[in-house]
Design a protein around this motif. Structure first.
Motif, PDB file in Angstrom:
ATOM      1  N   SER A   1       0.829  -1.216   0.000  1.00 57.38           N
ATOM      2  CA  SER A   1       0.000   0.000   0.000  1.00 57.38           C
ATOM      3  C   SER A   1       0.860   1.260   0.000  1.00 57.38           C
ATOM      4  O   SER A   1       0.468   2.286  -0.554  1.00 57.38           O
ATOM      5  N   PHE A   2       2.037   1.196   0.607  1.00 59.94           N
ATOM      6  CA  PHE A   2       2.944   2.346   0.623  1.00 59.94           C
ATOM      7  C   PHE A   2       3.558   2.584  -0.754  1.00 59.94           C
ATOM      8  O   PHE A   2       3.556   3.701  -1.261  1.00 59.94           O
ATOM      9  N   VAL A   3       4.093   1.530  -1.366  1.00 61.75           N
ATOM     10  CA  VAL A   3       4.821   1.707  -2.630  1.00 61.75           C
ATOM     11  C   VAL A   3       3.911   1.989  -3.816  1.00 61.75           C
ATOM     12  O   VAL A   3       4.373   2.483  -4.841  1.00 61.75           O
ATOM     13  N   ASN A   4       2.631   1.706  -3.673  1.00 56.10           N
ATOM     14  CA  ASN A   4       1.712   1.958  -4.782  1.00 56.10           C
ATOM     15  C   ASN A   4       1.207   3.388  -4.830  1.00 56.10           C
ATOM     16  O   ASN A   4       0.449   3.750  -5.723  1.00 56.10           O
ATOM     17  N   ILE A   5       1.632   4.211  -3.884  1.00 55.44           N
ATOM     18  CA  ILE A   5       1.260   5.632  -3.893  1.00 55.44           C
ATOM     19  C   ILE A   5       2.457   6.420  -4.413  1.00 55.44           C
ATOM     20  O   ILE A   5       3.516   6.458  -3.781  1.00 55.44           O
ATOM     21  N   LYS A   6       2.287   7.012  -5.592  1.00 53.88           N
ATOM     22  CA  LYS A   6       3.395   7.704  -6.259  1.00 53.88           C
ATOM     23  C   LYS A   6       4.021   8.789  -5.392  1.00 53.88           C
ATOM     24  O   LYS A   6       5.239   8.928  -5.349  1.00 53.88           O
ATOM     25  N   LYS A   7       3.214   9.541  -4.668  1.00 52.95           N
ATOM     26  CA  LYS A   7       3.723  10.608  -3.810  1.00 52.95           C
ATOM     27  C   LYS A   7       4.683  10.049  -2.759  1.00 52.95           C
ATOM     28  O   LYS A   7       5.722  10.658  -2.480  1.00 52.95           O
ATOM     29  N   ASN A   8       4.358   8.906  -2.194  1.00 51.57           N
ATOM     30  CA  ASN A   8       5.248   8.266  -1.211  1.00 51.57           C
ATOM     31  C   ASN A   8       6.593   7.925  -1.841  1.00 51.57           C
ATOM     32  O   ASN A   8       7.641   8.206  -1.260  1.00 51.57           O
ATOM     33  N   MET A   9       6.550   7.298  -2.999  1.00 51.56           N
ATOM     34  CA  MET A   9       7.786   6.880  -3.653  1.00 51.56           C
ATOM     35  C   MET A   9       8.603   8.081  -4.117  1.00 51.56           C
ATOM     36  O   MET A   9       9.835   8.061  -4.043  1.00 51.56           O
ATOM     37  N   ASP A  10       7.943   9.136  -4.567  1.00 53.56           N
ATOM     38  CA  ASP A  10       8.652  10.351  -4.967  1.00 53.56           C
ATOM     39  C   ASP A  10       9.368  10.978  -3.768  1.00 53.56           C
ATOM     40  O   ASP A  10      10.528  11.392  -3.879  1.00 53.56           O
ATOM     41  N   SER A  11       8.689  11.036  -2.634  1.00 58.59           N
ATOM     42  CA  SER A  11       9.299  11.592  -1.419  1.00 58.59           C
ATOM     43  C   SER A  11      10.463  10.737  -0.957  1.00 58.59           C
ATOM     44  O   SER A  11      11.514  11.258  -0.564  1.00 58.59           O
ATOM     45  N   LEU A  12      10.301   9.438  -1.002  1.00 61.06           N
ATOM     46  CA  LEU A  12      11.372   8.530  -0.612  1.00 61.06           C
ATOM     47  C   LEU A  12      12.576   8.691  -1.545  1.00 61.06           C
ATOM     48  O   LEU A  12      13.718   8.689  -1.089  1.00 61.06           O
TER      49      LEU A  12
END
Length: 86
Positions: free
Chosen positions: A26-37
């Motif tokens: 659920s975390f990795v499927n949100i683009k905003k999360n991955m962009d921030s990471l």
């Protein structure tokens, strides 16, 4: 398979427990999360490169090299989660 089943990837060091992969999905499927990471990882890699350039302590060199290796591995987190979370 059990929750402790490990899926092998490139090497024995790069294994992810299926349960962990499912929890991260659920975390990795949100683009905003991955962009921030990604922004964070790039910043830390730059910091570690500075350590490599400036230190004379071989232990710090090894620590920075290991940190860079893991940060680069995190860049493949989404792919690894999707591959192992099935």
């Amino acid at each position: 398979t059990t929750s402790c089943t490990r899926i092998r990837t490139a090497t024995w060091r790069n294994t992810m427990i299926v349960d962990v992969a499912r929890k991260l999905a659920s975390f990795v499927n949100i683009k905003k999360n991955m962009d921030s990471l990604e922004i964070y990882m790039e910043s830390r890699i730059e910091d570690m490169h500075k350590v490599l350039e400036q230190t004379e302590d071989i232990r710090e060199v090894h620590m920075a090299q290991g940190a860079i290796r893991e940060l680069k591995r995190l860049k493949t987190l989404r792919d690894e989660v999707l591959a192992n979370g099935k």
